[in-house]
Write a protein that holds these residues in place. Structure first.
Motif, PDB file in Angstrom:
ATOM      1  N   GLN A 275       0.416  -1.465   0.254  1.00  0.00           N
ATOM      2  CA  GLN A 275      -0.033   0.141  -0.121  1.00  0.00           C
ATOM      3  C   GLN A 275       1.167   1.097  -0.003  1.00  0.00           C
ATOM      4  OE1 GLN A 275      -3.399  -0.218   2.279  1.00  0.00           O
ATOM      5  NE2 GLN A 275      -3.355   1.916   2.545  1.00  0.00           N
ATOM      6  N   THR A 276       0.616   2.223  -0.597  1.00  0.00           N
ATOM      7  CA  THR A 276       1.687   3.237  -0.660  1.00  0.00           C
ATOM      8  C   THR A 276      -0.368   4.521  -1.175  1.00  0.00           C
ATOM      9  OG1 THR A 276       3.026   2.057  -2.330  1.00  0.00           O
ATOM     10  CG2 THR A 276       2.966   4.721  -2.134  1.00  0.00           C
ATOM     11  N   SER A 277       1.110   5.355  -0.313  1.00  0.00           N
ATOM     12  CA  SER A 277       0.200   6.634  -0.308  1.00  0.00           C
ATOM     13  C   SER A 277       1.436   8.082   0.018  1.00  0.00           C
ATOM     14  CB  SER A 277      -0.661   6.578   0.842  1.00  0.00           C
ATOM     15  OG  SER A 277      -0.059   6.940   1.980  1.00  0.00           O
ATOM     16  N   ASP A 278       0.872   9.526   0.107  1.00  0.00           N
ATOM     17  CA  ASP A 278       1.698  10.387  -0.488  1.00  0.00           C
ATOM     18  C   ASP A 278       2.675  10.376   1.581  1.00  0.00           C
ATOM     19  OD1 ASP A 278       0.435  10.919  -2.504  1.00  0.00           O
ATOM     20  OD2 ASP A 278      -0.905  12.843  -1.424  1.00  0.00           O
ATOM     21  N   ILE A 280       2.546   8.032   3.302  1.00  0.00           N
ATOM     22  CA  ILE A 280       3.695   6.698   3.756  1.00  0.00           C
ATOM     23  C   ILE A 280       3.545   4.925   2.744  1.00  0.00           C
ATOM     24  CG2 ILE A 280       1.269   5.235   4.899  1.00  0.00           C
ATOM     25  CD1 ILE A 280       3.324   4.222   7.707  1.00  0.00           C
ATOM     26  N   ASN A 281       4.813   4.101   2.976  1.00  0.00           N
ATOM     27  CA  ASN A 281       4.294   3.265   1.710  1.00  0.00           C
ATOM     28  C   ASN A 281       4.629   1.287   3.126  1.00  0.00           C
ATOM     29  OD1 ASN A 281       4.943   4.507  -0.443  1.00  0.00           O
ATOM     30  ND2 ASN A 281       6.967   5.168  -0.085  1.00  0.00           N
ATOM     31  N   ILE A 282       4.192   1.542   2.978  1.00  0.00           N
ATOM     32  CA  ILE A 282       3.912  -0.367   3.555  1.00  0.00           C
ATOM     33  C   ILE A 282       3.707  -1.174   2.803  1.00  0.00           C
ATOM     34  CG2 ILE A 282       2.682  -1.873   4.987  1.00  0.00           C
ATOM     35  CD1 ILE A 282       1.266   1.333   5.773  1.00  0.00           C
ATOM     36  N   SER A 283       4.366  -2.621   2.896  1.00  0.00           N
ATOM     37  CA  SER A 283       4.284  -3.733   1.681  1.00  0.00           C
ATOM     38  C   SER A 283       4.564  -5.086   3.301  1.00  0.00           C
ATOM     39  CB  SER A 283       5.580  -4.165   1.113  1.00  0.00           C
ATOM     40  OG  SER A 283       6.682  -3.354   2.014  1.00  0.00           O
ATOM     41  N   CYS A 284       4.136  -6.447   2.993  1.00  0.00           N
ATOM     42  CA  CYS A 284       4.498  -7.178   4.135  1.00  0.00           C
ATOM     43  C   CYS A 284       4.518  -8.718   3.320  1.00  0.00           C
ATOM     44  CB  CYS A 284       2.300  -6.651   4.877  1.00  0.00           C
ATOM     45  SG  CYS A 284       1.945  -5.015   5.180  1.00  0.00           S
ATOM     46  N   THR A 285       4.526  -8.761   3.957  1.00  0.00           N
ATOM     47  CA  THR A 285       5.148 -10.752   4.132  1.00  0.00           C
ATOM     48  C   THR A 285       4.279 -11.540   5.208  1.00  0.00           C
ATOM     49  OG1 THR A 285       6.645 -11.056   5.339  1.00  0.00           O
ATOM     50  CG2 THR A 285       7.242 -10.228   2.983  1.00  0.00           C
ATOM     51  N   PRO A 286       4.820 -12.928   5.175  1.00  0.00           N
ATOM     52  CA  PRO A 286       3.844 -13.481   6.642  1.00  0.00           C
ATOM     53  C   PRO A 286       4.325 -13.234   7.495  1.00  0.00           C
ATOM     54  CG  PRO A 286       3.513 -14.531   4.388  1.00  0.00           C
ATOM     55  CD  PRO A 286       4.535 -13.508   3.935  1.00  0.00           C
ATOM     56  N   LYS A 287       5.999 -13.124   7.586  1.00  0.00           N
ATOM     57  CA  LYS A 287       6.842 -12.781   8.721  1.00  0.00           C
ATOM     58  C   LYS A 287       7.205 -10.719   9.152  1.00  0.00           C
ATOM     59  CE  LYS A 287       9.622 -17.249   8.447  1.00  0.00           C
ATOM     60  NZ  LYS A 287      10.280 -17.798   7.734  1.00  0.00           N
ATOM     61  N   THR A 288       6.968 -10.237   7.840  1.00  0.00           N
ATOM     62  CA  THR A 288       7.532  -8.742   8.144  1.00  0.00           C
ATOM     63  C   THR A 288       6.835  -8.174   7.569  1.00  0.00           C
ATOM     64  OG1 THR A 288       8.500  -8.514   6.526  1.00  0.00           O
ATOM     65  CG2 THR A 288       9.737  -9.392   8.558  1.00  0.00           C
ATOM     66  N   ILE A 289       6.607  -6.432   8.104  1.00  0.00           N
ATOM     67  CA  ILE A 289       6.013  -5.376   7.507  1.00  0.00           C
ATOM     68  C   ILE A 289       6.351  -4.577   7.529  1.00  0.00           C
ATOM     69  CG2 ILE A 289       4.670  -4.636   9.773  1.00  0.00           C
ATOM     70  CD1 ILE A 289       2.850  -3.179   8.826  1.00  0.00           C
ATOM     71  N   THR A 290       6.975  -4.209   5.831  1.00  0.00           N
ATOM     72  CA  THR A 290       7.647  -2.753   6.194  1.00  0.00           C
ATOM     73  C   THR A 290       7.782  -1.619   5.908  1.00  0.00           C
ATOM     74  OG1 THR A 290       9.074  -4.530   5.060  1.00  0.00           O
ATOM     75  CG2 THR A 290       9.626  -1.800   4.349  1.00  0.00           C
ATOM     76  N   ILE A 291       7.993  -0.858   7.012  1.00  0.00           N
ATOM     77  CA  ILE A 291       7.053   0.505   6.541  1.00  0.00           C
ATOM     78  C   ILE A 291       7.672   2.347   6.031  1.00  0.00           C
ATOM     79  CG2 ILE A 291       5.957   2.904   8.049  1.00  0.00           C
ATOM     80  CD1 ILE A 291       4.845  -0.047   9.898  1.00  0.00           C
ATOM     81  N   ASN A 292       8.270   2.856   5.059  1.00  0.00           N
ATOM     82  CA  ASN A 292       9.303   3.868   4.936  1.00  0.00           C
ATOM     83  C   ASN A 292      10.248   2.958   4.354  1.00  0.00           C
ATOM     84  OD1 ASN A 292       6.939   5.331   4.247  1.00  0.00           O
ATOM     85  ND2 ASN A 292       6.564   5.909   6.202  1.00  0.00           N
ATOM     86  N   GLY A 293      10.665   1.961   4.246  1.00  0.00           N
ATOM     87  CA  GLY A 293      11.608   0.666   4.286  1.00  0.00           C
ATOM     88  C   GLY A 293      12.145   0.278   5.101  1.00  0.00           C
TER      89      GLY A 293
END
Length: 408
Positions: A275-278, A280-293
């Protein structure tokens, strides 16, 4: 009648048979240092001290463990320091009576011999690095040569090593994490004793690039490294709150944060949400969540949520929604000093001449400044009401208050 011979007859006592341990006396020049030896003497003084003890005893009290190499040479398995001490006695002090050392020859494989090097060093005061090296090598040997160690097969490796060396499972796990994840530069610092085990564990949780950056900044204590990790590698409180809103976590959040974690993994992790917005950038896996890198585990993400939105706040909101309590928001004027302490978190309770307030009710609190101007009204939630304590007059209440911006 029993025969007198039977009364006094002796039962045959079965004796267990143990293999004989034969001591061989081997000249110190025929004993070869084992290349797998990992915890040598820290300095010459340690060997000199041991030599003094051996000289005072008049002999080496414990046999060295050795493995035959060829016709007249033996590789040391256990006893490197005793060998070094006797060499010093002979060559530097002229004590020829210590030329021959008592040895017990082990007829074992090279794999078992290496394993015994690690197991026989349990009485040596090992450094954290030496303990890590020992556990790392033992893990390798057990995994790759299971036929050599049938007695410690089965179960998780951490459990097996913990049982073998009477260490806690968490301690063994930490050492194995260090051995697996610590970069070359950090490992060198760990070996030299520049960083302790706790600092090494924290470093091992970072990418190697960040390990090197933290060390280059002179951060070597666990406290300093955790501060660095928080500054550089973890999302800020604002990023956590933004992610909370963007992912609409409020819908699935609950006071049991373990349950919240499971729901997050199920909804966002397993679907590999991106998910990307003005903001924040968010990406998810079953083990981790990445927020703005900045990548963190789901468990860590929930712990960071707990810091900005404590579980009891979720409970208050859930209670309000469950009971469908819709209150008309009231205003409450307090002294300027009380107002200041409430918004700074120094004070959480106030005494009011009103016993009609209810839990989960929202209250706008304000004060009148010394110049007569009205302060900004700050919204609070009533988390608890005390009307029963002795000393509280009838018609009065003590309100427990909490600012909850997220639940406006």
């Amino acid at each position: 009648m029993a025969k007198i011979s039977n009364v006094f007859s002796k039962e045959e006592v079965k004796k267990s048979v143990h293999p004989k341990r034969i001591t061989k006396w081997i000249h110190y020049t025929k004993l070869v240092r084992n290349e797998k030896q990992y915890c040598d003497a820290k300095d010459k003084e340690e060997i000199e001290g041991l030599a003094d003890i051996i000289e005072a005893d008049g002999m080496v009290l414990q046999d060295l463990l050795v493995k035959k190499l060829d016709a007249d040479e033996y590789k040391i398995i256990a006893g490197h320091k005793r060998h070094a001490a006797c060499k010093l006695l002979v060559e530097e002090r002229g004590k020829k009576e210590f030329e021959f050392l008592p040895c017990f020859e082990q007829n074992i494989s090279d794999i078992q011999a290496e394993f015994q090097i690690y197991s026989s060093n349990c009485h040596h005061e090992e450094t954290p690095y030496e303990i890590m090296h020992k556990l790392e090598r033992m893990q390798y040997l057990i995994n790759n040569y299971p036929e050599e160690f049938p007695e410690i097969q089965g179960g998780r490796m951490v459990d097996r090593l913990a049982k073998k060396y009477n260490l806690s499972k968490s301690t063994v796990g930490e050492y194995l994490t260090i051995s697996k994840n610590l970069g070359d530069t950090a490992m060198d610092e760990f070996q030299k004793g520049e960083i302790d085990k706790s600092a090494a564990v924290t470093l091992a949780s970072m990418p190697e690039e960040n390990q090197n950056q933290a060390l280059s900044q002179g951060r070597k204590t666990d406290k300093e490294l955790k501060a660095y990790k928080k500054e550089v590698l973890e999302p800020t409180s604002n990023e956590i709150l933004t992610a909370y809103d963007e992912l609409d976590i409020r819908e699935i959040d609950c006071p049991d944060r373990k349950e919240t974690c499971k729901k997050l993994i199920e909804r966002y992790g397993k679907s590999h949400l991106g998910q990307t917005s003005d903001t924040i950038n968010i990406s998810c896996t079953p083990k981790t969540i990445t927020i703005n890198g900045k990548e963190i585990t789901w468990n860590r993400f929930v712990k960071l949520i707990e810091k900005v939105i404590p579980a009891y706040q979720v409970e208050v909101q859930a209670k309000k929604e469950k009971k469908k309590l819709y209150f008309e928001k009231r205003e409450l004027q307090v002294s300027y000093e009380t107002y200041d302490r409430l918004i700074s978190g120094q004070q959480r309770c106030i005494l009011v001449k009103d016993d009609t307030y209810q839990e989960a009710e929202l209250v706008d609190i304000y004060a009148i400044g010394s110049d007569g101007s009205e302060t900004e009204a700050i919204e609070f939630t009533i988390t608890y009401i005390n009307k029963q304590d002795s000393g509280i007059e009838k018609g009065y209440s003590i309100l427990n208050l909490e600012m909850i911006p997220i639940f406006c």
